[in-house]
Enzyme design. Structure first.
Site, PDB file in Angstrom:
ATOM      1  N   LYS A  13       0.890  -1.192  -0.076  1.00 17.67           N
ATOM      2  CA  LYS A  13       0.021  -0.061   0.056  1.00 17.67           C
ATOM      3  C   LYS A  13       0.843   1.529  -0.142  1.00 17.67           C
ATOM      4  O   LYS A  13       1.700   1.356   0.968  1.00 17.67           O
ATOM      5  CB  LYS A  13      -0.829   0.136   1.105  1.00 17.67           C
ATOM      6  CG  LYS A  13      -2.024   1.187   1.321  1.00 17.67           C
ATOM      7  CD  LYS A  13      -2.466   1.449   2.634  1.00 17.67           C
ATOM      8  CE  LYS A  13      -3.329   2.964   2.632  1.00 17.67           C
ATOM      9  NZ  LYS A  13      -3.478   3.407   3.987  1.00 17.67           N
ATOM     10  N   GLY A  52     -11.060   8.158   7.249  1.00 18.98           N
ATOM     11  CA  GLY A  52     -12.309   8.747   7.415  1.00 18.98           C
ATOM     12  C   GLY A  52     -13.509   7.800   8.274  1.00 18.98           C
ATOM     13  O   GLY A  52     -14.142   8.599   8.845  1.00 18.98           O
TER      14      GLY A  52
END
Length: 269
Positions: free
Chosen positions: A103, A191
């Site tokens: 990632k 988030g």
């Protein structure tokens, strides 16, 4: 969940569409308990912050989450340049015996942790060139997402709101634009604060959700991990089922009226 409905990333399929980070827990034992409760098969690891063998003599995450049971996703959290990110993932590949699924995240500043997209694009090109399978944290910009796909990234991971904010899905329209623009998996990264946020992301059509703080910072991380597992599954099923259309002033009875005897109207005397 339908047995054939699996998340496909870089040619490998996964039953769980929930990816979970391994940081911010009180210890590795709690990390293990939360990961197990979440049902996640892919776990992210911040190479700069978590010991996976680079610190000899210290407890290693590998002892609690064996790579034989989980797919590791080394990430570049804490990197602010393409050069640092590439160097970090090269180290991860060495530590994990040639592991190539990674990632990428290149941050713009320490306050917002918003992605630096010019540097992200530079790093992505180099990593793909070197044979890495790159899942990439990015802005919720469909143009940038398409550029990352064209470079060869195997998944794009737009933020729903700032990392660690718990503000939820603040940009549903942007996320849908990204989903429509690219063919590779789209996973919300950053988030999510609670289970309803994860469900909304999946209902929008995202292929998966990655989270860490939402679970690790909960009062009961293991229980929250269970909730997130259910939310991702429910959101995915709702998306596949196809929701009813929204209607303004839709006074439509939920029961059929065809063939029902209607009461006669009384006549005025």
């Amino acid at each position: 969940m339908r047995a054939q409905d699996k998340l496909l990333v870089a040619g490998k399929s996964y039953v769980s569409r929930l990816l979970v980070g391994t940081g911010k827990y009180k210890d590795f034992a709690q990390t293990r308990a939360a990961i197990e409760a979440s049902g996640a098969e892919i776990v992210t690891v911040a190479i700069r912050r978590t010991n996976i063998g680079q610190n000899a003599g210290e407890p290693s995450l590998l002892e609690f989450l064996p790579p034989s049971q989980f797919t590791y996703l080394p990430n570049t959290a804490g990197c602010y340049s393409a050069q640092d990110a590439v160097r970090t993932l090269r180290l991860a590949r060495e530590l994990l015996d040639g592991h190539d699924l990674v990632k990428l995240e290149v941050l713009g500043d320490a306050q917002s942790l918003y992605p630096n997209m010019p540097e992200t694009l530079v790093a992505a090109r180099e990593l793909v060139k070197e044979g890495f399978k790159v899942m990439v944290y990015c802005s919720d910009d469909p143009i940038q997402a398409k550029m990352l796909e064209d470079i060869g990234c195997v998944a794009v991971m737009p933020l729903a709101s700032l990392i660690g904010s718990g503000m939820g899905i603040l940009n549903p329209w942007n996320l849908q634009l990204v989903i429509e623009r690219v063919q590779v998996p789209v996973l919300v990264d950053a988030g999510v604060g609670t289970a309803s946020d994860a469900a909304i992301a999946m209902e929008l059509g995202c292929d998966g959700v990655l989270m860490n703080t939402a679970i690790a910072a909960a009062q009961d991380p293991v229980l929250m991990a269970q909730a997130m597992k259910k939310a991702v599954e429910a959101g995915r099923e709702a998306y596949l089922a196809g929701r009813m259309p929204k209607k303004l002033y839709a006074a439509t009875p939920s029961s059929p009226t065809a063939g029902v005897i209607q009461p006669s109207r009384s006549r005025a005397a």
